[in-house]
Design an enzyme around this catalytic site. Structure first.
Site, PDB file in Angstrom:
ATOM      1  N   CYS A   1      -0.107 -12.901  -6.549  1.00 31.92           N
ATOM      2  CA  CYS A   1      -0.074 -13.583  -7.833  1.00 31.92           C
ATOM      3  C   CYS A   1      -0.669 -12.671  -8.904  1.00 31.92           C
ATOM      4  O   CYS A   1      -1.722 -12.079  -8.702  1.00 31.92           O
ATOM      5  CB  CYS A   1      -0.832 -14.902  -7.861  1.00 31.92           C
ATOM      6  SG  CYS A   1      -0.167 -16.117  -6.743  1.00 31.92           S
TER       7      CYS A   1
ATOM      8  N   ARG B   1       2.692  -8.011  -7.523  1.00 34.33           N
ATOM      9  CA  ARG B   1       1.738  -8.908  -6.860  1.00 34.33           C
ATOM     10  C   ARG B   1       2.379 -10.203  -6.373  1.00 34.33           C
ATOM     11  O   ARG B   1       1.733 -11.002  -5.685  1.00 34.33           O
ATOM     12  CB  ARG B   1       0.597  -9.250  -7.810  1.00 34.33           C
ATOM     13  CG  ARG B   1      -0.158  -8.060  -8.322  1.00 34.33           C
ATOM     14  CD  ARG B   1      -1.256  -8.480  -9.252  1.00 34.33           C
ATOM     15  NE  ARG B   1      -2.270  -9.229  -8.535  1.00 34.33           N
ATOM     16  CZ  ARG B   1      -3.317  -8.690  -7.933  1.00 34.33           C
ATOM     17  NH1 ARG B   1      -3.495  -7.405  -7.973  1.00 34.33           N
ATOM     18  NH2 ARG B   1      -4.192  -9.444  -7.318  1.00 34.33           N
TER      19      ARG B   1
ATOM     20  N   TRP C   1       3.139 -15.751  -5.996  1.00 31.71           N
ATOM     21  CA  TRP C   1       3.479 -15.561  -4.591  1.00 31.71           C
ATOM     22  C   TRP C   1       2.992 -16.833  -3.920  1.00 31.71           C
ATOM     23  O   TRP C   1       1.794 -17.068  -3.774  1.00 31.71           O
ATOM     24  CB  TRP C   1       2.771 -14.335  -4.017  1.00 31.71           C
ATOM     25  CG  TRP C   1       3.197 -13.981  -2.629  1.00 31.71           C
ATOM     26  CD1 TRP C   1       4.221 -13.158  -2.275  1.00 31.71           C
ATOM     27  CD2 TRP C   1       2.605 -14.430  -1.400  1.00 31.71           C
ATOM     28  NE1 TRP C   1       4.312 -13.071  -0.901  1.00 31.71           N
ATOM     29  CE2 TRP C   1       3.334 -13.839  -0.335  1.00 31.71           C
ATOM     30  CE3 TRP C   1       1.541 -15.281  -1.081  1.00 31.71           C
ATOM     31  CZ2 TRP C   1       3.027 -14.065   1.008  1.00 31.71           C
ATOM     32  CZ3 TRP C   1       1.242 -15.504   0.260  1.00 31.71           C
ATOM     33  CH2 TRP C   1       1.977 -14.903   1.283  1.00 31.71           C
TER      34      TRP C   1
ATOM     35  N   ASN D   1      -5.084 -17.525  -9.037  1.00 30.03           N
ATOM     36  CA  ASN D   1      -4.750 -16.703  -7.875  1.00 30.03           C
ATOM     37  C   ASN D   1      -5.820 -16.990  -6.832  1.00 30.03           C
ATOM     38  O   ASN D   1      -7.004 -16.933  -7.145  1.00 30.03           O
ATOM     39  CB  ASN D   1      -4.758 -15.228  -8.303  1.00 30.03           C
ATOM     40  CG  ASN D   1      -4.627 -14.275  -7.134  1.00 30.03           C
ATOM     41  OD1 ASN D   1      -4.130 -14.645  -6.074  1.00 30.03           O
ATOM     42  ND2 ASN D   1      -5.087 -13.055  -7.320  1.00 30.03           N
ATOM     43  N   GLY D   2      -5.405 -17.329  -5.606  1.00 31.46           N
ATOM     44  CA  GLY D   2      -6.375 -17.661  -4.562  1.00 31.46           C
ATOM     45  C   GLY D   2      -5.969 -18.952  -3.873  1.00 31.46           C
ATOM     46  O   GLY D   2      -4.838 -19.429  -4.042  1.00 31.46           O
TER      47      GLY D   2
ATOM     48  N   GLU E   1       4.436   2.696  11.881  1.00 36.97           N
ATOM     49  CA  GLU E   1       4.577   2.720  10.425  1.00 36.97           C
ATOM     50  C   GLU E   1       6.057   2.845  10.030  1.00 36.97           C
ATOM     51  O   GLU E   1       6.507   2.184   9.093  1.00 36.97           O
ATOM     52  CB  GLU E   1       3.735   3.869   9.849  1.00 36.97           C
ATOM     53  CG  GLU E   1       3.837   4.100   8.356  1.00 36.97           C
ATOM     54  CD  GLU E   1       3.424   2.906   7.501  1.00 36.97           C
ATOM     55  OE1 GLU E   1       2.891   1.919   8.016  1.00 36.97           O
ATOM     56  OE2 GLU E   1       3.686   2.972   6.288  1.00 36.97           O
TER      57      GLU E   1
ATOM     58  N   LYS F   1       8.075   0.098   7.819  1.00 35.93           N
ATOM     59  CA  LYS F   1       8.765   0.428   6.564  1.00 35.93           C
ATOM     60  C   LYS F   1      10.189  -0.127   6.585  1.00 35.93           C
ATOM     61  O   LYS F   1      10.661  -0.688   5.611  1.00 35.93           O
ATOM     62  CB  LYS F   1       8.831   1.943   6.330  1.00 35.93           C
ATOM     63  CG  LYS F   1       7.568   2.627   5.908  1.00 35.93           C
ATOM     64  CD  LYS F   1       7.116   2.345   4.504  1.00 35.93           C
ATOM     65  CE  LYS F   1       6.241   1.128   4.446  1.00 35.93           C
ATOM     66  NZ  LYS F   1       4.839   1.258   4.710  1.00 35.93           N
TER      67      LYS F   1
ATOM     68  N   GLU G   1      10.147  -4.014   6.341  1.00 35.04           N
ATOM     69  CA  GLU G   1       9.675  -4.513   5.046  1.00 35.04           C
ATOM     70  C   GLU G   1      10.756  -4.500   3.988  1.00 35.04           C
ATOM     71  O   GLU G   1      10.904  -5.458   3.239  1.00 35.04           O
ATOM     72  CB  GLU G   1       8.528  -3.622   4.530  1.00 35.04           C
ATOM     73  CG  GLU G   1       7.180  -3.913   5.093  1.00 35.04           C
ATOM     74  CD  GLU G   1       6.126  -2.972   4.516  1.00 35.04           C
ATOM     75  OE1 GLU G   1       5.097  -3.458   4.074  1.00 35.04           O
ATOM     76  OE2 GLU G   1       6.331  -1.736   4.528  1.00 35.04           O
TER      77      GLU G   1
ATOM     78  N   HIS H   1       8.758  -0.481  29.936  1.00 30.47           N
ATOM     79  CA  HIS H   1       8.195  -1.761  30.349  1.00 30.47           C
ATOM     80  C   HIS H   1       8.767  -2.908  29.520  1.00 30.47           C
ATOM     81  O   HIS H   1       8.134  -3.963  29.414  1.00 30.47           O
ATOM     82  CB  HIS H   1       6.667  -1.717  30.234  1.00 30.47           C
ATOM     83  CG  HIS H   1       6.061  -0.653  31.097  1.00 30.47           C
ATOM     84  ND1 HIS H   1       6.040  -0.740  32.471  1.00 30.47           N
ATOM     85  CD2 HIS H   1       5.512   0.548  30.791  1.00 30.47           C
ATOM     86  CE1 HIS H   1       5.473   0.342  32.967  1.00 30.47           C
ATOM     87  NE2 HIS H   1       5.156   1.153  31.965  1.00 30.47           N
TER      88      HIS H   1
ATOM     89  N   LYS I   1       2.148  -7.006  -2.817  1.00 33.64           N
ATOM     90  CA  LYS I   1       1.421  -5.750  -2.644  1.00 33.64           C
ATOM     91  C   LYS I   1      -0.036  -5.979  -2.295  1.00 33.64           C
ATOM     92  O   LYS I   1      -0.598  -5.318  -1.429  1.00 33.64           O
ATOM     93  CB  LYS I   1       1.528  -4.967  -3.952  1.00 33.64           C
ATOM     94  CG  LYS I   1       0.798  -3.656  -3.941  1.00 33.64           C
ATOM     95  CD  LYS I   1       1.734  -2.552  -3.556  1.00 33.64           C
ATOM     96  CE  LYS I   1       1.047  -1.258  -3.277  1.00 33.64           C
ATOM     97  NZ  LYS I   1       1.551  -0.651  -2.054  1.00 33.64           N
TER      98      LYS I   1
HETATM   99  C1  G6P Z   1       0.220  -5.699   2.076  1.00 29.56           C
HETATM  100  C2  G6P Z   1       1.044  -4.550   1.523  1.00 29.56           C
HETATM  101  C3  G6P Z   1       0.982  -3.359   2.477  1.00 29.56           C
HETATM  102  C4  G6P Z   1      -0.467  -2.962   2.730  1.00 29.56           C
HETATM  103  C5  G6P Z   1      -1.296  -4.152   3.227  1.00 29.56           C
HETATM  104  C6  G6P Z   1      -2.777  -3.829   3.229  1.00 29.56           C
HETATM  105  O1  G6P Z   1       0.822  -6.194   3.220  1.00 29.56           O
HETATM  106  O2  G6P Z   1       2.386  -4.944   1.327  1.00 29.56           O
HETATM  107  O3  G6P Z   1       1.670  -2.272   1.903  1.00 29.56           O
HETATM  108  O4  G6P Z   1      -0.509  -1.951   3.686  1.00 29.56           O
HETATM  109  O5  G6P Z   1      -1.123  -5.271   2.352  1.00 29.56           O
HETATM  110  O6  G6P Z   1      -3.189  -3.614   1.906  1.00 29.56           O
HETATM  111  P1  G6P Z   1      -4.395  -2.716   1.454  1.00 29.56           P
HETATM  112  O7  G6P Z   1      -4.344  -2.769  -0.037  1.00 29.56           O
HETATM  113  O8  G6P Z   1      -5.630  -3.358   2.013  1.00 29.56           O
HETATM  114  O9  G6P Z   1      -4.185  -1.356   1.987  1.00 29.56           O
END
Ligand code: G6P
Length: 613
Positions: free
Chosen positions: A2, A27, A74, A100-101, A486, A490, A493, A509, A608
């Protein structure tokens, strides 16, 4: 999670608020809204969908006034729709509020308020705040908006970053924070508030980070900060540390692509002035005062979420190799609700790009409460995690806007490598000669990353094949197992293709049962210690007719006999292959997502900065 923006001043409100929302769209982006106060009247518009929908709705509307607030959402409580979008109002629409929260006791509060004849129109937790504030305003003759907000917040459990305007208190924003970030922008005859400073950075570079349990009253000419217990505070005005062009796309189609291409520079920036190969020295200013703690540490616990957690997995190997002490890597969301055993000499390192992730923050607070030394590896300067840790190191990667993290990961691994090297030297577990060699190599990495970025054309071709599949498997071993995780993350996502990362040998396995034409396998096979073992795993996939993309070291041409596609990366030390091997995987995901016409920078359902648990 948010985005909030608020403004008090003479500029056209619509432009300032919508410009701010656009900067904060990373956000959250499932619905948006705006409210302004003009001559003691409120005007409010909210819509489902992205900020563009709100722009369309308000085009041509006169939204001039003295103060205004806006929000991009969000969703947590209540599906994204016009009603649940913020700002929220009470029964008689006198005030408007963005939040936000999460208000954890909203159910109980709502029941009480319903008994007192309040009428609710949304499914959100936030709406109770609007009704509570409204009630406190109406119950107290001559009560200030700030007092009403303070009294309301005393009844609330949970987290909030909120801004309120009220038609009977024209020209005023009341802002409060617990657990969700808010920054005040201090201008001349104008003041701002935002979830982060990007919301108003084009107007002022002077900022105040609001702290937990602080409440501020903002007008165009003034601001004051107090605690929620009504004690005066003397806030420190700081300066934004980055430039405006860093939060713009700079000619790239997406922020994610720009951030991938920034990595030669950002990796270099994360070691600038810190790494001295000829003197065999690592100087990390943020850790200088805690060298004794690092030297006597007997155990490290890393905690993080998402991509940052993957960086910690790479760090585990680095620290075990250089520092020779036990290392654990914990998901912050699990750790915070566990009963960890903190043995003497335990150090906790919280890793976070945003410095605001709610679970990571809670995890570090848990350790702090137990008297454990808590350090941070954070990108956003002045963020909550940066402020709450005892010491730490900034990434200096600049603002990361794309929701899928890229440059933060490579900077995290670079910084964590430096901390491991520093500790190895402090503890005497890493010889001068070995350290020298590693430091020389780390300085060569930016150039090596650049050469991988030059292979984009062949990666686009491979991406066109991957864009048509429904599943993908990513395999790696040793230092590169976290890179497999990772790479898979990616792809999931941003392209919505199901992908799994696995330690290459674990494949037999389970996941091996899935290998078919619709499930290509990405194998990380640089020329490291486990190369031959990975080759055996590749043979196992070939025997099942799987299609294989291999990331191999330059000069390895024989691999072409085993692979469907090959991407070469430059030779480096085993410990640095993650920094190179992740680059083609980032590019692959990006081009797959583009080929599938996905919204790369704003993938569905994600945000984010995850400031709720
Ligand atoms: C969200 C973002 C990711 C990030 C994660 C942790 O899921 O979309 O890209 O890795 O949060 O965020 P931080 O800011 O703590 O690295």
């Amino acid at each position: 999670m948010c985005g909030i923006v608020g403004y008090a001043g003479p500029r056209p409100l619509k432009g300032v608020l919508m410009g701010g929302l656009r900067r904060l769209e990373y956000r959250g982006y499932d619905s948006a809204g705006i409210a302004i106060e003009r001559d003691g009247e409120l005007q409010l518009v909210k819509v489902t969908g992205k900020i563009q929908e709100l722009e369309n709705r308000i085009a041509g509307m006169d939204l001039s006034g003295s103060v205004g607030i806006a929000h991009t959402r969000w969703a947590t409580h209540g599906e994204p729709n016009d009603l649940n979008a913020h700002p929220h109002t009470g029964c008689d629409d006198r005030l408007a509020l963005v939040h936000n929260g999460i208000i954890e006791n909203y159910h109980a509060l709502r029941t009480l308020l319903l008994e007192r004849d309040h009428r609710f129109t949304t499914e959100t937790d936030t709406e109770v705040l609007a009704h509570l504030i409204e009630e406190h305003l109406e119950n107290g003759k001559d009560r200030t908006l700030e007092d009403a907000v303070r009294l309301a917040l005393q009844e609330v459990d949970g987290t909030f970053g909120l801004v309120v305007i009220d038609q009977h208190h024209p020209g005023k924003l009341v802002v409060a924070r617990r657990g969700s970030p808010l920054v005040i922008g201090v201008g001349e005859n104008e003041n701002f508030v935002g979830s982060d400073a990007s919301a108003f950075a084009e107007y002022t570079r002077d900022i105040i980070y609001l702290k937990d349990d602080e409440i501020a009253t903002i007008t165009s000419s003034d601001y004051s900060v107090r605690t929620l217990q009504d004690e005066a505070r003397d806030p420190v005005v700081e300066e934004i540390t980055w430039e405006l062009d860093q939060i713009e796309k700079g000619g790239f189609d997406h922020f994610m692509l720009k951030e991938i291409h920034e990595q030669p520079q950002t990796v270099e920036d994360s070691m600038r002035g810190r790494v001295f190969p000829d003197q065999c020295e690592v100087k990390l200013g943020g850790l200088e005062d805690v060298h004794d703690i690092l030297a006597s540490a007997e155990r490290i616990i890393f905690t993080a979420c998402g991509t940052s957690w993957h960086a910690c997995l790479v760090a585990r190997r680095l620290f075990e190799d250089f520092v020779r002490i036990p290392v654990e890597v914990e998901y912050a969301s699990e750790f915070r609700y566990s009963r960890p055993v903190f043995t003497p000499g335990t150090v906790l390192i919280a890793v976070s790009q945003s410095g605001e992730t709610a679970d990571t923050l809670a995890a570090l607070r848990l350790a702090k409460d137990e008297g454990i030394s808590v350090f941070g590896v954070v990108n956003v300067v002045g963020s909550t995690i940066a402020r709450e840790t005892d010491a730490g190191v900034y990434l200096h990667a600049g603002p990361e806007i794309g929701v899928a993290s890229t440059k933060a990961f490579t900077s995290q691994v670079t910084v964590l490598s430096q901390i491991a090297l520093l500790m190895g030297r402090l503890k005497g577990t890493l010889s001068k000669k070995r350290c020298e060699g590693i430091l020389h190599e780390i300085t060569r990495l930016p150039e090596k990353i650049r050469t991988i970025l030059n292979q984009t054309d062949s990666i686009i071709e491979i991406a066109s094949v991957f864009s048509k599949v429904n599943n993908a498997l990513y395999l790696g071993r040793g230092y590169n197992f976290p890179v497999a995780l990772e790479g898979a993350l990616k792809l999931k996502e941003i392209s919505y293709i199901h992908a799994e990362g696995y330690p290459a040998a674990e494949m037999k396995h389970g996941p091996i049962a899935l290998i078919d034409d619709d499930m290509p396998v990405v194998v990380l096979a640089p020329g490291d210690q486990v190369y031959q073992k990975v080759i055996s795993n590749i043979e196992e996939i070939r025997a099942r007719k799987g299609r294989i993309l291999v990331v191999a070291t330059e000069g390895n041409e024989t691999i072409r006999e085993l692979a469907t596609w090959v991407i070469h990366i430059p030779k480096t030390l085993d410990c640095f292959y993650p920094l190179l091997a992740v680059i083609p995987l980032q590019l692959l995901s990006y081009y797959v997502a583009v080929a599938r016409d996905c919204n790369v920078d704003q993938p569905r359902n994600l945000a984010k900065s995850v400031t709720v648990e």
